[in-house]
Design an enzyme around this catalytic site. Structure first.
Site, PDB file in Angstrom:
ATOM      1  N   TYR A   1     -24.630  12.265  -5.763  1.00 28.22           N
ATOM      2  CA  TYR A   1     -23.294  11.906  -6.260  1.00 28.22           C
ATOM      3  C   TYR A   1     -22.615  10.932  -5.295  1.00 28.22           C
ATOM      4  CZ  TYR A   1     -23.527  15.567  -9.855  1.00 28.22           C
ATOM      5  OH  TYR A   1     -23.878  16.328 -10.942  1.00 28.22           O
TER       6      TYR A   1
ATOM      7  N   PHE B   1     -23.880   7.504  -5.895  1.00 27.59           N
ATOM      8  CA  PHE B   1     -23.258   6.922  -7.104  1.00 27.59           C
ATOM      9  C   PHE B   1     -21.872   6.375  -6.778  1.00 27.59           C
ATOM     10  CE2 PHE B   1     -25.313  10.418  -9.995  1.00 27.59           C
ATOM     11  CZ  PHE B   1     -26.492   9.703 -10.034  1.00 27.59           C
TER      12      PHE B   1
ATOM     13  N   LYS C   1     -19.387  -0.314 -10.490  1.00 31.41           N
ATOM     14  CA  LYS C   1     -19.651   0.484 -11.690  1.00 31.41           C
ATOM     15  C   LYS C   1     -18.332   1.071 -12.222  1.00 31.41           C
ATOM     16  CE  LYS C   1     -21.477   5.016 -12.385  1.00 31.41           C
ATOM     17  NZ  LYS C   1     -22.395   6.061 -11.930  1.00 31.41           N
ATOM     18  N   TYR C   2     -17.528   1.634 -11.326  1.00 32.07           N
ATOM     19  CA  TYR C   2     -16.290   2.286 -11.773  1.00 32.07           C
ATOM     20  C   TYR C   2     -15.224   1.262 -12.153  1.00 32.07           C
ATOM     21  CZ  TYR C   2     -18.995   6.096 -10.002  1.00 32.07           C
ATOM     22  OH  TYR C   2     -20.027   6.966  -9.807  1.00 32.07           O
TER      23      TYR C   2
ATOM     24  N   GLU D   1     -18.755  19.153 -17.572  1.00 35.49           N
ATOM     25  CA  GLU D   1     -19.879  19.032 -16.637  1.00 35.49           C
ATOM     26  C   GLU D   1     -20.696  20.319 -16.693  1.00 35.49           C
ATOM     27  OE1 GLU D   1     -21.264  16.563 -14.519  1.00 35.49           O
ATOM     28  OE2 GLU D   1     -22.701  18.216 -14.370  1.00 35.49           O
TER      29      GLU D   1
ATOM     30  N   ASP E   1     -22.358  22.587 -21.264  1.00 38.10           N
ATOM     31  CA  ASP E   1     -23.310  21.558 -21.697  1.00 38.10           C
ATOM     32  C   ASP E   1     -22.659  20.840 -22.873  1.00 38.10           C
ATOM     33  OD1 ASP E   1     -25.389  20.177 -23.106  1.00 38.10           O
ATOM     34  OD2 ASP E   1     -26.855  21.396 -22.032  1.00 38.10           O
ATOM     35  N   MET E   2     -22.504  19.540 -22.751  1.00 38.22           N
ATOM     36  CA  MET E   2     -21.763  18.780 -23.775  1.00 38.22           C
ATOM     37  C   MET E   2     -22.390  18.916 -25.156  1.00 38.22           C
ATOM     38  SD  MET E   2     -22.838  14.828 -23.002  1.00 38.22           S
ATOM     39  CE  MET E   2     -22.949  14.880 -21.225  1.00 38.22           C
TER      40      MET E   2
ATOM     41  N   GLU F   1     -21.523   8.485 -18.456  1.00 40.16           N
ATOM     42  CA  GLU F   1     -22.479   7.631 -17.730  1.00 40.16           C
ATOM     43  C   GLU F   1     -23.734   8.468 -17.547  1.00 40.16           C
ATOM     44  OE1 GLU F   1     -25.036   6.590 -15.784  1.00 40.16           O
ATOM     45  OE2 GLU F   1     -23.924   6.985 -13.953  1.00 40.16           O
TER      46      GLU F   1
ATOM     47  N   GLU G   1     -32.643   8.719 -19.295  1.00 47.34           N
ATOM     48  CA  GLU G   1     -32.108   9.986 -18.767  1.00 47.34           C
ATOM     49  C   GLU G   1     -31.491  10.808 -19.904  1.00 47.34           C
ATOM     50  OE1 GLU G   1     -29.763   9.362 -15.201  1.00 47.34           O
ATOM     51  OE2 GLU G   1     -31.444   8.396 -14.185  1.00 47.34           O
TER      52      GLU G   1
HETATM   53  C1  LIG Z   1     -25.547  10.126 -13.786  1.00 40.93           C
HETATM   54  S1  LIG Z   1     -24.473  11.444 -13.449  1.00 40.93           S
HETATM   55  C2  LIG Z   1     -22.919  10.656 -13.508  1.00 40.93           C
HETATM   56  C3  LIG Z   1     -21.860  11.439 -12.825  1.00 40.93           C
HETATM   57  C4  LIG Z   1     -20.500  10.775 -12.775  1.00 40.93           C
HETATM   58  N1  LIG Z   1     -19.961  10.546 -14.087  1.00 40.93           N
HETATM   59  C5  LIG Z   1     -20.546   9.498 -11.973  1.00 40.93           C
HETATM   60  O1  LIG Z   1     -20.448   8.427 -12.567  1.00 40.93           O
HETATM   61  O2  LIG Z   1     -20.696   9.564 -10.771  1.00 40.93           O
HETATM   62  C6  LIG Z   1     -24.554  12.350 -14.939  1.00 40.93           C
HETATM   63  C7  LIG Z   1     -23.806  13.632 -14.895  1.00 40.93           C
HETATM   64  O3  LIG Z   1     -23.873  14.197 -16.192  1.00 40.93           O
HETATM   65  C8  LIG Z   1     -24.144  15.577 -16.074  1.00 40.93           C
HETATM   66  N2  LIG Z   1     -24.806  15.969 -17.329  1.00 40.93           N
HETATM   67  C9  LIG Z   1     -26.005  15.547 -17.787  1.00 40.93           C
HETATM   68  N3  LIG Z   1     -26.273  16.087 -18.967  1.00 40.93           N
HETATM   69  C10 LIG Z   1     -25.221  16.876 -19.277  1.00 40.93           C
HETATM   70  C11 LIG Z   1     -24.925  17.715 -20.370  1.00 40.93           C
HETATM   71  N4  LIG Z   1     -25.781  17.841 -21.377  1.00 40.93           N
HETATM   72  N5  LIG Z   1     -23.754  18.341 -20.368  1.00 40.93           N
HETATM   73  C12 LIG Z   1     -22.875  18.235 -19.348  1.00 40.93           C
HETATM   74  N6  LIG Z   1     -23.115  17.463 -18.276  1.00 40.93           N
HETATM   75  C13 LIG Z   1     -24.272  16.799 -18.233  1.00 40.93           C
HETATM   76  C14 LIG Z   1     -25.015  15.701 -14.856  1.00 40.93           C
HETATM   77  O4  LIG Z   1     -24.995  16.995 -14.315  1.00 40.93           O
HETATM   78  C15 LIG Z   1     -24.366  14.666 -13.953  1.00 40.93           C
HETATM   79  O5  LIG Z   1     -23.340  15.223 -13.219  1.00 40.93           O
END
Ligand SMILES: C[S@@+](CC[C@H](N)C(=O)[O-])C[C@H]1O[C@@H](n2cnc3c(N)ncnc32)[C@H](O)[C@@H]1O
Length: 688
Positions: A376, A379, A385-386, A444, A472-473, A488, A497
């Site tokens: 993290y 990132f 990116k942001y 998250e 989980d979304m 993202e 991913e």
């Molecule tokens: C690539 S990271 C990006 C994190 C943050 N948004 C950033 O830009 O730094 C993806 C994030 O999505 C979360 N994630 C992935 N699949 C998910 C799901 N199905 N439901 C909830 N969160 C999820 C991961 O745990 C991770 O924290």
């Protein structure tokens, strides 16, 4: 003494010098080390050495090499042997062929016995190199340390046929030199030996640099090949007004690129510094292949006190002569050191990435795995990116809420996959700039990141605007639907991913006219030469690693064609039955391109966040100063040789089952059909 200290140039800090056969290797070596070179290249056998006729089983004569005068550590780091040039294992003449094979084996075994760093072998002159490859291959299989460097003219015969685009030492277009054999592409002969020895990692290339450089594409073709050193003749240098050697701009640029690729340089030939002092030449430069010429101020080594124009008998010219008197090649060595140190050192981020160049990494699986703090953190350092996300949210807010509604209407925004909160911050900042009201849900699934998010929300005082949702979304039942959904979940290849699968699951939380940021993303593929990466995969000695894509900061590679778009995903996806399976048939046009070898494909993505705001690692549109993603590399189990101009056809499939998603790929044209890589995700898949 290395050329200089640059962490970005790998082995290129080393320079060598070519010397004739010597019976006093200790003295010769010491004199070159004192001059500043790091190693010597020297014939293994005296030129006049009369080898007895080959008779099977007979003991052959030992060499007159004072092998006991040096210790093996010196042989291993400071001496590169050169195999006799008369050797022709593929000669039509039977006797010469047999003698050559015996001599080649004998010299290589002798070099192995001495534990030399490497041995330089001349590319056989005949069109077939099979016998040569046969012997070299056998010796290589018994090798532990020593490398084999095949000597190849940089100017191939093909370039010699297209003189119009060749560049001479003064930077002008010039008739080609005779370095290559007419009509014969020296790269193809290298490729033949390399294929016959099954891409053995011990086999590398040393390139003879001509005074007349070939067209750029001839040089670029070597970037993905295992080039170990450039052989740079002193005759290629120009002599500037102050009597010092210098290189043309074209030669400097080429050397700097190869330095940057970790390629070493070996100086060959006698010093061209004349004594007494060289007369100033004010007339235009002569042919670089003939006498040294005066050059204007280009490439002058300031460190050696040459800043201002000097008369021939000035102290500076005397200094050049004095330096040459100490060691005739000293000024050349100093120039190379100057050139090596000339480019600015990479800045913070570039410097950080140096360690990742051509380093294979397994792609992240943020859905299946829980990312760690360090990931993290990495990132979050990528401010660009942001910035792009903030710009996208800003545009979306302005489009969605009119000026009149701004004071009353509250937008529901969901950050799905919020990590430690940077997209929440970017969204709040966009709302402030747009003067729009916002209510945020931060979703998250990583329980550890949720703790960080919780802390962030209370530290920043966001409790009134941000609701934390540990879920989980894909199966969260939202209390209300969102106007905007920000995520993202992109990998180096866009969808790898599993952004499509996650967002398809989450879109039930989005209003029917809601906006997804990103709105879409497209992956791109490009065939590449990358001997380094391919050999790094081969080291694992199994099929699995050849059927796995890798995230990698591509450095030593050559692109073989323009990129082609592969898969596009759009969100929200309102199709009645969503199918994220895909099949792409790709056609790469290579008209006008040289023969080459394809070691696999580089993959990239370009994501449209909203409107005109993009995030891209696709080379033609790469987002400036954004470094969160390196490209992805899809290897081919067998490298494929491509004739000049021949197009490439490739297929890539995105496949899915209830618990996994994977890619399968194959190359189907021009010359060979590879097997289907990764059927049913047997070697690699992304867990759902
Ligand atoms: C690539 S990271 C990006 C994190 C943050 N948004 C950033 O830009 O730094 C993806 C994030 O999505 C979360 N994630 C992935 N699949 C998910 C799901 N199905 N439901 C909830 N969160 C999820 C991961 O745990 C991770 O924290």
């Amino acid at each position: 003494m290395p050329l200089g200290k640059r962490t970005d140039c790998g082995d290129a800090k080393y320079s060598g010098v070519d010397i004739p056969f010597t019976s006093n290797v200790v003295k010769s070596l010491q004199s070159q080390l004192d001059c500043g070179f790091d190693f010597i290249t020297v014939p293994l056998v005296a030129p006049g050495f009369k080898r007895p006729k080959y008779r099977p089983g007979e003991l052959t004569m030992p060499y007159k090499w004072p092998d006991l005068l040096l210790v093996s550590a010196q042989y291993g780091s400071q001496i590169v042997g050169k195999v006799s040039t008369w050797i022709q294992p593929d000669a039509a003449d039977e006797a010469l062929r047999r003698d050559s094979q015996a001599a080649l084996r004998q010299e290589l075994e002798w070099a192995t016995h001495l534990s030399l760093q490497a041995c330089i072998l001349n590319l056989p002159p005949s069109p077939s190199s099979a016998n040569f490859a046969y012997t070299v291959n056998q010796v290589m299989h018994g090798l532990s340390g020593m490398a084999m460097w095949l000597r190849i003219p940089l100017m191939s015969g093909r370039a010699a046929e297209t003189p119009s685009s060749a560049v001479d030492a003064t930077g002008k277009a010039s008739p080609a030199s005779a370095s290559g054999q007419e009509g014969d592409d020296s790269w193809e002969r290298w490729n033949q030996v390399r294929c016959l020895t099954w891409h053995n990692a011990k086999l590398g290339v040393v390139l003879d640099v001509p005074a007349v450089l070939p067209p750029k594409e001839e040089i670029v073709r070597w970037y993905g090949e295992p080039v170990k050193a450039l052989l740079l003749p002193t005759s290629v240098f120009l002599i500037n007004k102050r009597g010092f050697p210098t290189l043309s701009k074209a030669h400097q640029d080429m050397l700097l690129t190869f330095f940057n690729h970790g390629v070493q340089v070996v100086l060959t030939g006698e010093s061209q510094i004349q004594s007494p002092s060289p007369a100033p030449v004010e007339t235009p430069p002569q042919s670089p292949a003939s006498a040294p010429v005066a050059l204007k101020e280009e490439g002058v080594p300031l460190e050696t006190g040459h800043a201002a124009a000097q008369s021939p008998d000035s102290p500076a010219v005397e200094a050049a002569e004095a330096a040459a008197a100490v060691h005739p090649l000293r000024v050349y060595c100093e120039y190379l050191s100057y050139l090596f140190r000339k480019p600015p050192l990479p800045d913070g981020q570039e410097q950080l990435e140096v360690g990742y160049r051509d380093y294979l990494q397994a792609p992240l699986q943020p859905l299946q795995d829980n990312l760690e703090m360090q990931t993290y953190e990495t990132f979050e350092k990528d401010l660009m990116k942001y910035t792009q996300y903030e710009a996208a949210v800003l545009e979306a807010l302005l489009d969605r809420v009119s000026e009149e509604e701004a004071g009353t209407r509250k937008i529901v925004l969901m950050v799905v996959g919020a990590g430690r909160g940077p997209l929440v911050r970017a969204s709040l900042s966009a709302a402030q700039r747009a003067k729009r009201k916002l209510r945020i849900y931060a979703v998250e699934k990583n329980p550890n990141a949720i703790i960080s998010l919780q802390n962030l929300i209370s530290t920043e005082g966001w409790d009134d605007r941000v609701t934390l949702v540990p879920a989980d979304m894909r199966n969260w039942l939202a209390p209300e639907q969102a106007d905007i959904m920000v995520s993202e979940l992109l990998g180096s290849f866009g969808d790898n991913e599993l952004s499509p699968e996650c967002l398809d699951g989450a879109q039930s939380c989005l209003k029917p006219d809601g906006i997804s940021i990103p709105a879409s993303y497209t992956s791109y593929l490009q065939p590449i030469t990358t001997a380094k990466l391919w050999n790094d995969v081969k080291v694992y000695n199994d099929l699995e690693h050849f059927e796995t894509p890798y995230v990698v900061k591509l450095h030593r590679f050559t692109a073989l064609a323009d990129t082609q778009p592969v898969f596009t995903f759009r969100h929200p996806n309102r199709a009645a039955a969503i199918d994220n399976g895909r099949a792409a048939h790709l056609h790469f046009d290579r008209t006008g391109r040289l023969a080459a070898v394809c070691h696999g494909f580089a993959g990239y993505f370009d994501a449209c966040l909203y409107g005109s705001v993009h995030l891209s690692i696709h080379p033609p549109t790469h987002t400036h100063d954004m470094y969160s993603w390196f490209p992805i590399y899809f290897p081919l189990k067998e490298p494929v040789s491509l004739p000049a101009d021949a197009p490439i056809e490739a297929h890539l499939w995105r496949c899915g089952a209830h618990h996994k998603v994977w890619y399968e790929w194959a190359l189907t044209s021009p010359t060979a059909i590879t097997h289907m890589h990764n059927p049913n995700g047997r070697s690699y898949y992304v867990g759902l």
